[in-house]
Enzyme design. Sequence first.
Site: not given
Ligand code: GUN
Length: 296
Positions: A54, A98, A121
């Site tokens: 990311k 995350q 998110d």
């Molecule tokens: N863990 C797995 N996928 C995601 C996501 O799309 N966002 C976040 N914050 N954690 C994740």
Amino acid sequence: MTKLLNGNELALEIKKEIYDEIKKKIINKKKRIPHLGIILTGNNKSSITYVNSKIKECKNIGIQSSLVHLPVGCLETKLLEEIHKMNKNPLIDGFIVQLPLEKHINHNKIIMSIDPKKDVDGFHPENFGKMALNMKAFFPATALGILTLLEKNKIQIYGKYTVVIGRSNIVGRPISILMSQKNNFKIGNSTVTLTHSYTPNIENYTKKADIIIVAVGIPKFIKKNMIKKGSIIIDVGINSKKNDKKIVGDVDFDNIYGKASYITPVPGGIGPMTRVMLLKNTLIAALNNRKINEKN
Ligand code: GUN
């Protein structure tokens, strides 16, 4: 013949569109570039890999990112403190925490503490509720990625029967809502069944499905004898064995290739689409933020 739904290619196109928009609406107007905050806790290997990609994608596209990495066993109060700082920091347009979190941390409390205006998110109940009610909000990136991949490949889903496997708040539940939504994103209006680990004989559903979206985290879960000829298969799985870099999806790709009409590869399908949708949500947050600041 089975056609591949190429997420890498489409994500690249969308990144170019996002970059052009950043240039036109922000850089050329000499405004501050969008800024994504990321809070990572612990040392989950997959989470570290996801967060690193990311950060890299942000950099490539002209979005600033700031990472706060809290150690294994960090207190919930410390995490809440960092979230509070991001909520209050006017230079952060949007941020993510995350997931998954360590067991001693109250997941719901963490999600609830994120400012919905910065929740890129789309996990906060305000955004999630608005999404369910067909209102404007931040939508979860994976669900957006799936919808966009279908739409851009001109796959019509209205009236089709979709079976979603997995009911996580990140993927299964939001995509099941959005696929059935009335006229959402010009696509939607699908008839959806959400199946999960307590659904007996899942193949009874999948065999009838026009579209299967699978997010269960079980390598090669979907086999040829579980699908209908000509069905569309969306594989959200990202599974890897210990000490093995190779990742495999939740679909037995080689086994079903030839029977499905479309399939997303792993890697290169939903993964890049998810990452690019986070960038898109961050740009939206940044533009919203600039509008609020200009009014004041
Ligand atoms: N863990 C797995 N996928 C995601 C996501 O799309 N966002 C976040 N914050 N954690 C994740």
